[in-house]
Write an enzyme that holds these catalytic residues in place. Structure first.
Site, PDB file in Angstrom:
ATOM      1  N   CYS A 162      12.019   7.360  13.431  1.00 32.39           N
ATOM      2  CA  CYS A 162      11.262   6.686  14.485  1.00 32.39           C
ATOM      3  C   CYS A 162      12.122   6.447  15.717  1.00 32.39           C
ATOM      4  O   CYS A 162      11.589   6.169  16.794  1.00 32.39           O
ATOM      5  CB  CYS A 162      10.696   5.365  13.972  1.00 32.39           C
ATOM      6  SG  CYS A 162      11.942   4.261  13.287  1.00 32.39           S
TER       7      CYS A 162
ATOM      8  N   LYS B 111       0.871  -1.165   0.000  1.00 35.35           N
ATOM      9  CA  LYS B 111       0.000   0.000   0.000  1.00 35.35           C
ATOM     10  C   LYS B 111       0.912   1.220   0.000  1.00 35.35           C
ATOM     11  O   LYS B 111       1.641   1.470   0.966  1.00 35.35           O
ATOM     12  CB  LYS B 111      -0.923  -0.024   1.217  1.00 35.35           C
ATOM     13  CG  LYS B 111      -2.024   1.049   1.167  1.00 35.35           C
ATOM     14  CD  LYS B 111      -1.517   2.337   1.757  1.00 35.35           C
ATOM     15  CE  LYS B 111      -2.545   3.448   1.703  1.00 35.35           C
ATOM     16  NZ  LYS B 111      -1.967   4.746   2.124  1.00 35.35           N
TER      17      LYS B 111
ATOM     18  N   GLY C  64       4.247   3.360  10.922  1.00 36.28           N
ATOM     19  CA  GLY C  64       3.561   4.638  10.860  1.00 36.28           C
ATOM     20  C   GLY C  64       3.105   5.095  12.227  1.00 36.28           C
ATOM     21  O   GLY C  64       3.714   4.756  13.252  1.00 36.28           O
ATOM     22  N   SER C  65       2.015   5.835  12.274  1.00 38.53           N
ATOM     23  CA  SER C  65       1.560   6.469  13.504  1.00 38.53           C
ATOM     24  C   SER C  65       0.844   5.477  14.419  1.00 38.53           C
ATOM     25  O   SER C  65       0.320   4.449  13.971  1.00 38.53           O
ATOM     26  CB  SER C  65       0.615   7.622  13.177  1.00 38.53           C
ATOM     27  OG  SER C  65      -0.616   7.128  12.672  1.00 38.53           O
TER      28      SER C  65
ATOM     29  N   GLU D 275       4.867  -1.206  13.615  1.00 38.15           N
ATOM     30  CA  GLU D 275       5.753  -0.309  14.354  1.00 38.15           C
ATOM     31  C   GLU D 275       5.007   1.014  14.481  1.00 38.15           C
ATOM     32  O   GLU D 275       4.740   1.680  13.484  1.00 38.15           O
ATOM     33  CB  GLU D 275       7.072  -0.115  13.602  1.00 38.15           C
ATOM     34  CG  GLU D 275       8.030   0.819  14.310  1.00 38.15           C
ATOM     35  CD  GLU D 275       9.115   1.340  13.399  1.00 38.15           C
ATOM     36  OE1 GLU D 275       9.382   2.557  13.438  1.00 38.15           O
ATOM     37  OE2 GLU D 275       9.668   0.538  12.618  1.00 38.15           O
TER      38      GLU D 275
ATOM     39  N   GLU E  98       4.696  11.773  21.523  1.00 35.69           N
ATOM     40  CA  GLU E  98       5.723  11.750  20.489  1.00 35.69           C
ATOM     41  C   GLU E  98       5.542  12.949  19.564  1.00 35.69           C
ATOM     42  O   GLU E  98       4.501  13.100  18.926  1.00 35.69           O
ATOM     43  CB  GLU E  98       5.639  10.454  19.674  1.00 35.69           C
ATOM     44  CG  GLU E  98       6.728  10.351  18.615  1.00 35.69           C
ATOM     45  CD  GLU E  98       6.632   9.074  17.796  1.00 35.69           C
ATOM     46  OE1 GLU E  98       7.573   8.788  17.042  1.00 35.69           O
ATOM     47  OE2 GLU E  98       5.612   8.359  17.914  1.00 35.69           O
TER      48      GLU E  98
ATOM     49  N   GLY F  40      -3.114   5.528  13.458  1.00 35.57           N
ATOM     50  CA  GLY F  40      -3.433   4.786  12.237  1.00 35.57           C
ATOM     51  C   GLY F  40      -3.108   3.319  12.354  1.00 35.57           C
ATOM     52  O   GLY F  40      -3.888   2.454  11.921  1.00 35.57           O
ATOM     53  N   GLY F  41      -1.962   3.001  12.942  1.00 31.39           N
ATOM     54  CA  GLY F  41      -1.572   1.607  13.086  1.00 31.39           C
ATOM     55  C   GLY F  41      -2.487   0.834  14.008  1.00 31.39           C
ATOM     56  O   GLY F  41      -2.830  -0.318  13.742  1.00 31.39           O
TER      57      GLY F  41
END
Length: 472
Positions: free
Chosen positions: A257, A141, A196-197, A220, A341, A200-201
């Site tokens: 990250c 994606k 990603g965030s 992650e 974060e 969203g994750g």
């Protein structure tokens, strides 16, 4: 998207039956193709991400390197987990049958490309090549931050795989939020890898778990990567530590990250004074810049947190680097401060007065990708902190900085939640392949019916009757 997933599923069985040597050749072909198209891909990445050419060329080199490394390990057999127990009528718990264990590919893997590494964690990044090494078809994606680069990279990778003999449909690209969400829920997808965030994750993770048949979700999600500067380190290495921190939290405009976002220090004022001038460049997208400002406003607006230093942006209109400060007492009273974060060029200094405050703050940490100790000579506090930090982080560093993540056999890039949804795994290094393999044991099978690696005399390392064997 439906046709892409159908083709991926149709290729899964044939691709799973390729040999490690065949997949090794495919990965080497991908690496060669990426290198051969560097003069086309790097300018595309520059135009879409604002990252400097030198950084992008280094990242592309890393991307082709990790494909070659996995290819080499496939050929060596070191990625296999082969265990053989021959029949033993005298086994202490009763007669033991002949039982042999290996791993098989999970099936089609959906990879969500990251925005901050347009090569190494994107279309042809570590998740994709790990899944291919395992024998799993890959559907990527694309990240919306670099769509043209994503499309062209996918074309290069798919062509290289096809020319190297991979089945048709083994690698493809999809785009759009709706397509990604639908693919997570599609029964043809057997595992998901995400970088990603946290927000969203976690949404996608919950969707993967809510399926009628839940699937592994290797996400992650987020990390503030705490650093502890001990009194001994500050007395003996203050200038070195200050320089290292300044370089690390501003590297890539703070869009790593592993950026050190929380720094425990015995004297925050002295550290601020010792910092060299700090600068930041453009961020990857306007959306990330806006998100950074919002999270920075939230953190700086927290009672007990103040702005200690504002640096200089390299260009007008982009976020300036910021150093904030607070106290151990503040974060212990409000541990959420440790979880905020700020994805961008900032760091929070947490001043402590006593060693017991350091232990308390470390105990309040959630899961982290990294944790760092900046130590001095004969540093008992630093030695005591190492096992405590290891309870919270996937990688513990000593007198180093976390923003370098090499690709190697021993690398661990993951950690307890929310750093990762699967803390027993890594998304970087050769061990990342294990995420996309499933163990299967075969009992009392004739030799001809066994997978090749389980037959007596097969090459490669294996555990045979409890003894490690490395036949040539």
């Amino acid at each position: 998207m439906t046709s892409v997933l159908a083709a991926s599923a149709a290729s899964a069985r044939a691709f799973a039956r390729t040999t490690p040597e065949e997949r090794s050749g495919m990965l080497h072909a991908v690496a060669a193709a990426l290198d051969a198209h560097a003069e086309e891909l790097v300018p595309l990445a520059q135009a879409e991400t604002h990252l400097p050419e030198l950084r992008l060329r280094g990242e592309l080199k890393r991307t082709s390197f990790q494909a070659r490394l996995l290819g080499d390990r496939l050929r060596q057999g070191s990625l296999a987990d082969v265990r053989i127990d021959h029949a033993d009528p005298g086994w202490p718990m009763g007669p033991r049958p002949d039982i042999r264990r290996t791993t098989v590919p999970l099936g089609p893997v959906l990879v969500f490309a990251a925005g901050n590494f347009p090569f190494a964690f994107s279309v042809a990044g570590g998740d994709s090549v790990s899944a291919l090494a395992a024998g799993c078809p890959v559907v990527v994606k694309a990240h919306p931050g670099h769509p043209r680069l994503s499309r062209r990279t996918a074309e290069v990778v798919a062509a290289a795989l096809g020319e190297a003999g991979a089945p048709e449909g083994v690698f493809a690209l999809i785009e759009g939020v709706a397509s990604g969400v639908a693919a997570v829920q599609d029964p043809r997808v057997r595992a998901v890898a995400f970088t990603g965030s946290l927000r969203g994750g976690r949404h996608l993770f919950d969707l993967a778990c809510a399926r009628d048949e839940p699937i592994p979700f290797y996400g992650e999600l987020g990390s503030t990567n705490p650093v502890v500067i001990t009194p001994s380190a500050w007395r003996s290495r203050a200038e070195e530590v200050a320089r290292g921190l300044a370089a690390s939290f501003t590297l890539g405009s703070g869009q790593f990250c592993t950026k050190p976002g929380i720094v425990l220090v015995p004297d925050a004022s002295a550290l601020v004074a010792a910092l060299p001038p700090v600068h930041s460049g453009p961020m990857l997208t306007p959306g990330l810049a806006d998100g950074f400002r919002e999270s920075l406003d939230e953190l700086s607006g927290t009672p007990g947190v103040e702005v200690a230093l504002v640096g200089e942006p390299l260009e007008e209109g982009i976020p300036a680097p910021v150093v904030l400060r607070t106290t151990a007492a503040t974060v212990l009273a409000n541990p959420r401060v440790l979880e905020l974060e700020c994805f961008g060029p900032s760091t929070l200094l947490v001043e402590y007065a006593r060693e017991d405050e350091v232990y308390e703050v470390v105990g309040a940490l959630r899961g982290q990708l990294t944790a760092t100790v900046q130590a001095g000579p004969d540093d008992e506090l630093a030695l005591a902190l190492v096992p405590l930090l290891a309870e919270h982080a996937g990688r513990v560093l000593w007198n180093d900085w976390p923003t370098g993540v090499t690709v190697s056999d021993a690398q661990q890039h993951g950690g307890p939640y929310p750093a990762s949804t699967a803390p027993a795994t890594t998304s970087v290094g050769t061990a990342a392949v294990a995420r996309f393999l499933r163990p299967v044991a075969f009992q009392n099978l004739p030799d001809a019916a066994l997978p090749a690696e389980l037959r007596d005399g097969a090459p490669g390392p294996r555990l045979v009757d409890g003894q490690l064997k490395t036949p040539s």
